[in-house]
Each structure stands twice: as structure tokens, then as C-alpha cells.
Design a protein around this motif. Structure first.
Motif, PDB file in Angstrom:
ATOM      1  N   ILE A  34       0.838  -1.196   0.000  1.00  0.00           N
ATOM      2  CA  ILE A  34       0.000   0.000   0.000  1.00  0.00           C
ATOM      3  C   ILE A  34       0.876   1.250   0.000  1.00  0.00           C
ATOM      4  N   GLU A  35       1.917   1.245   0.816  1.00  0.00           N
ATOM      5  CA  GLU A  35       2.823   2.394   0.848  1.00  0.00           C
ATOM      6  C   GLU A  35       3.470   2.606  -0.515  1.00  0.00           C
ATOM      7  N   GLU A  36       3.894   1.506  -1.140  1.00  0.00           N
ATOM      8  CA  GLU A  36       4.488   1.614  -2.475  1.00  0.00           C
ATOM      9  C   GLU A  36       3.486   2.219  -3.462  1.00  0.00           C
ATOM     10  N   LEU A  37       2.260   1.724  -3.426  1.00  0.00           N
ATOM     11  CA  LEU A  37       1.247   2.224  -4.345  1.00  0.00           C
ATOM     12  C   LEU A  37       0.888   3.683  -4.059  1.00  0.00           C
ATOM     13  N   GLU A  38       0.841   4.043  -2.787  1.00  0.00           N
ATOM     14  CA  GLU A  38       0.569   5.441  -2.463  1.00  0.00           C
ATOM     15  C   GLU A  38       1.683   6.343  -2.974  1.00  0.00           C
ATOM     16  N   THR A  39       2.924   5.884  -2.849  1.00  0.00           N
ATOM     17  CA  THR A  39       4.054   6.646  -3.379  1.00  0.00           C
ATOM     18  C   THR A  39       3.953   6.745  -4.896  1.00  0.00           C
ATOM     19  N   GLN A  40       3.658   5.623  -5.521  1.00  0.00           N
ATOM     20  CA  GLN A  40       3.506   5.607  -6.977  1.00  0.00           C
ATOM     21  C   GLN A  40       2.365   6.534  -7.400  1.00  0.00           C
ATOM     22  N   LEU A  41       1.273   6.518  -6.672  1.00  0.00           N
ATOM     23  CA  LEU A  41       0.138   7.378  -6.978  1.00  0.00           C
ATOM     24  C   LEU A  41       0.529   8.850  -6.849  1.00  0.00           C
ATOM     25  N   ALA A  42       1.301   9.160  -5.833  1.00  0.00           N
ATOM     26  CA  ALA A  42       1.736  10.541  -5.631  1.00  0.00           C
ATOM     27  C   ALA A  42       2.625  11.001  -6.790  1.00  0.00           C
ATOM     28  N   THR A  43       3.496  10.115  -7.267  1.00  0.00           N
ATOM     29  CA  THR A  43       4.364  10.500  -8.382  1.00  0.00           C
ATOM     30  C   THR A  43       3.576  10.587  -9.678  1.00  0.00           C
ATOM     31  N   LEU A  44       2.522   9.807  -9.820  1.00  0.00           N
ATOM     32  CA  LEU A  44       1.697   9.873 -11.025  1.00  0.00           C
ATOM     33  C   LEU A  44       0.863  11.143 -11.075  1.00  0.00           C
ATOM     34  N   SER A  45       0.664  11.769  -9.933  1.00  0.00           N
ATOM     35  CA  SER A  45      -0.122  12.993  -9.886  1.00  0.00           C
ATOM     36  C   SER A  45       0.638  14.182 -10.477  1.00  0.00           C
ATOM     37  N   ILE A  46       1.960  14.030 -10.648  1.00  0.00           N
ATOM     38  CA  ILE A  46       2.759  15.079 -11.276  1.00  0.00           C
ATOM     39  C   ILE A  46       2.432  15.071 -12.764  1.00  0.00           C
ATOM     40  N   PRO A  47       2.210  16.238 -13.372  1.00  0.00           N
ATOM     41  CA  PRO A  47       1.853  16.274 -14.792  1.00  0.00           C
ATOM     42  C   PRO A  47       2.891  15.547 -15.654  1.00  0.00           C
ATOM     43  N   PRO A  48       2.474  14.547 -16.404  1.00  0.00           N
ATOM     44  CA  PRO A  48       3.391  13.765 -17.224  1.00  0.00           C
ATOM     45  C   PRO A  48       3.469  14.305 -18.655  1.00  0.00           C
ATOM     46  N   ALA A  49       4.362  13.675 -19.413  1.00  0.00           N
ATOM     47  CA  ALA A  49       4.510  14.038 -20.827  1.00  0.00           C
ATOM     48  C   ALA A  49       3.294  13.568 -21.608  1.00  0.00           C
ATOM     49  N   GLU A  50       2.758  12.381 -21.271  1.00  0.00           N
ATOM     50  CA  GLU A  50       1.590  11.841 -21.972  1.00  0.00           C
ATOM     51  C   GLU A  50       0.460  11.642 -20.964  1.00  0.00           C
ATOM     52  N   PRO A  51      -0.434  12.603 -20.839  1.00  0.00           N
ATOM     53  CA  PRO A  51      -1.493  12.537 -19.823  1.00  0.00           C
ATOM     54  C   PRO A  51      -2.407  11.323 -19.945  1.00  0.00           C
ATOM     55  N   THR A  52      -2.669  10.826 -21.114  1.00  0.00           N
ATOM     56  CA  THR A  52      -3.589   9.699 -21.258  1.00  0.00           C
ATOM     57  C   THR A  52      -3.046   8.452 -20.589  1.00  0.00           C
ATOM     58  N   ASP A  53      -1.737   8.216 -20.713  1.00  0.00           N
ATOM     59  CA  ASP A  53      -1.135   7.055 -20.050  1.00  0.00           C
ATOM     60  C   ASP A  53      -1.220   7.186 -18.534  1.00  0.00           C
ATOM     61  N   VAL A  54      -1.006   8.376 -18.016  1.00  0.00           N
ATOM     62  CA  VAL A  54      -1.035   8.586 -16.578  1.00  0.00           C
ATOM     63  C   VAL A  54      -2.439   8.396 -16.031  1.00  0.00           C
ATOM     64  N   VAL A  55      -3.435   8.839 -16.748  1.00  0.00           N
ATOM     65  CA  VAL A  55      -4.817   8.664 -16.291  1.00  0.00           C
ATOM     66  C   VAL A  55      -5.138   7.183 -16.169  1.00  0.00           C
ATOM     67  N   ALA A  56      -4.736   6.410 -17.157  1.00  0.00           N
ATOM     68  CA  ALA A  56      -4.974   4.964 -17.117  1.00  0.00           C
ATOM     69  C   ALA A  56      -4.198   4.338 -15.964  1.00  0.00           C
ATOM     70  N   ASP A  57      -2.914   4.726 -15.818  1.00  0.00           N
ATOM     71  CA  ASP A  57      -2.102   4.194 -14.722  1.00  0.00           C
ATOM     72  C   ASP A  57      -2.662   4.628 -13.372  1.00  0.00           C
ATOM     73  N   ASP A  58      -3.088   5.883 -13.292  1.00  0.00           N
ATOM     74  CA  ASP A  58      -3.636   6.422 -12.063  1.00  0.00           C
ATOM     75  C   ASP A  58      -4.885   5.625 -11.639  1.00  0.00           C
ATOM     76  N   ALA A  59      -5.764   5.365 -12.559  1.00  0.00           N
ATOM     77  CA  ALA A  59      -6.982   4.603 -12.267  1.00  0.00           C
ATOM     78  C   ALA A  59      -6.630   3.176 -11.839  1.00  0.00           C
ATOM     79  N   ARG A  60      -5.682   2.574 -12.536  1.00  0.00           N
ATOM     80  CA  ARG A  60      -5.257   1.207 -12.196  1.00  0.00           C
ATOM     81  C   ARG A  60      -4.653   1.160 -10.799  1.00  0.00           C
ATOM     82  N   VAL A  61      -3.798   2.135 -10.494  1.00  0.00           N
ATOM     83  CA  VAL A  61      -3.164   2.178  -9.177  1.00  0.00           C
ATOM     84  C   VAL A  61      -4.219   2.403  -8.098  1.00  0.00           C
ATOM     85  N   ARG A  62      -5.164   3.280  -8.350  1.00  0.00           N
ATOM     86  CA  ARG A  62      -6.238   3.525  -7.372  1.00  0.00           C
ATOM     87  C   ARG A  62      -7.060   2.256  -7.125  1.00  0.00           C
ATOM     88  N   GLU A  63      -7.368   1.520  -8.186  1.00  0.00           N
ATOM     89  CA  GLU A  63      -8.130   0.282  -8.041  1.00  0.00           C
ATOM     90  C   GLU A  63      -7.345  -0.749  -7.236  1.00  0.00           C
TER      91      GLU A  63
END
Length: 120
Positions: A34-63
Motif C-alpha cells: 500500500i505504501e508503495e502504491l501510495e508513493t507511486q500514486l503521488a508520483t503519477l499525480s505530477i503532470p506527465p509528458a503523456e497525460p492519457t497514459d497517466v490517467v490509465a495508470d492512475d486509475a489502475r493504481v487507485r483500483e
């Protein structure tokens, strides 16, 4: 004297203790994940180069994070149930100890009486 129930009780206590250890270990592993995923989620919240990939990753990580949180809740419930069972088993063991001591005391009294009769 039949004490088969004691074997069963001892087995249940050993199994409960073993299961508690397993659940604590799994709970620790899941908390780390959970800590790893929360950290990953926090880093995914930073605006990425390709927003569509991050949205998909963000949703997957949240699930996955929510699924892990649910699993941790389940494990905590199982742990509480196992601790209750362990406490009940300990109470039964204590009651058995009291009963055993009473039986021992009575048998010793009978033996003393029989010895007194035999000496007469």
C-alpha cells in the motif's frame, strides 16, 4: 480419565497462534505494498509528458490500492477473530487447569482416606 478434548484444545491453540503469525506477516506485506502504491500514486499525480497514459495508470493504481486496503481490512478482521478464538481457548485451558486441580485435590483426599483405612 478421558482428556481427548484437551488434545483438541491444544491443537486449536497451536493453529490459532500459527494463523496469527501468518496473518501478521501478510498484513505487513500488504501494508508495504500500500505504501508503495501510495508513493507511486503521488508520483503519477505530477503532470506527465503523456497525460492519457497517466490517467490509465492512475486509475489502475487507485483500483489496486483500494483492493489492497480491502484485503488489509479483511485480514485485520480475521486477526481479531483469531485473537478472540485464542483468548477463548486460553480461557478454556484455564478452566481445565482449575478443574484438573480440583480433581487432583479430591483424588489425593480419597487416597489419604484409603491409606487410613488400610492402616486400621
Amino acid at each position: 480419565m478421558e482428556i481427548e478434548w484437551l488434545d483438541s484444545l491444544e491443537t486449536r491453540v497451536r493453529e490459532a497462534v500459527e494463523r496469527l503469525g501468518e496473518m501478521r506477516e501478510e498484513n505487513g506485506t500488504l501494508r508495504g505494498r500500500i505504501e508503495e502504491l501510495e508513493t507511486q500514486l503521488a508520483t503519477l499525480s505530477i503532470p506527465p509528458a503523456e497525460p492519457t497514459d497517466v490517467v490509465a495508470d492512475d486509475a489502475r493504481v487507485r483500483e489496486e490500492l483500494e483492493a489492497l486496503r480491502a484485503r488489509v481490512r479483511d485480514l485485520e478482521d480475521d486477526l481479531a477473530a483469531a485473537q478472540t478464538e485464542k483468548a477463548e481457548a486460553a480461557g478454556a485451558a484455564k478452566a481445565w487447569e482449575i478443574e484438573r486441580e480440583e480433581v487432583r485435590r479430591r483424588v489425593e483426599g480419597l487416597v489419604e482416606r484409603l491409606e487410613g483405612l488400610a492402616e486400621s
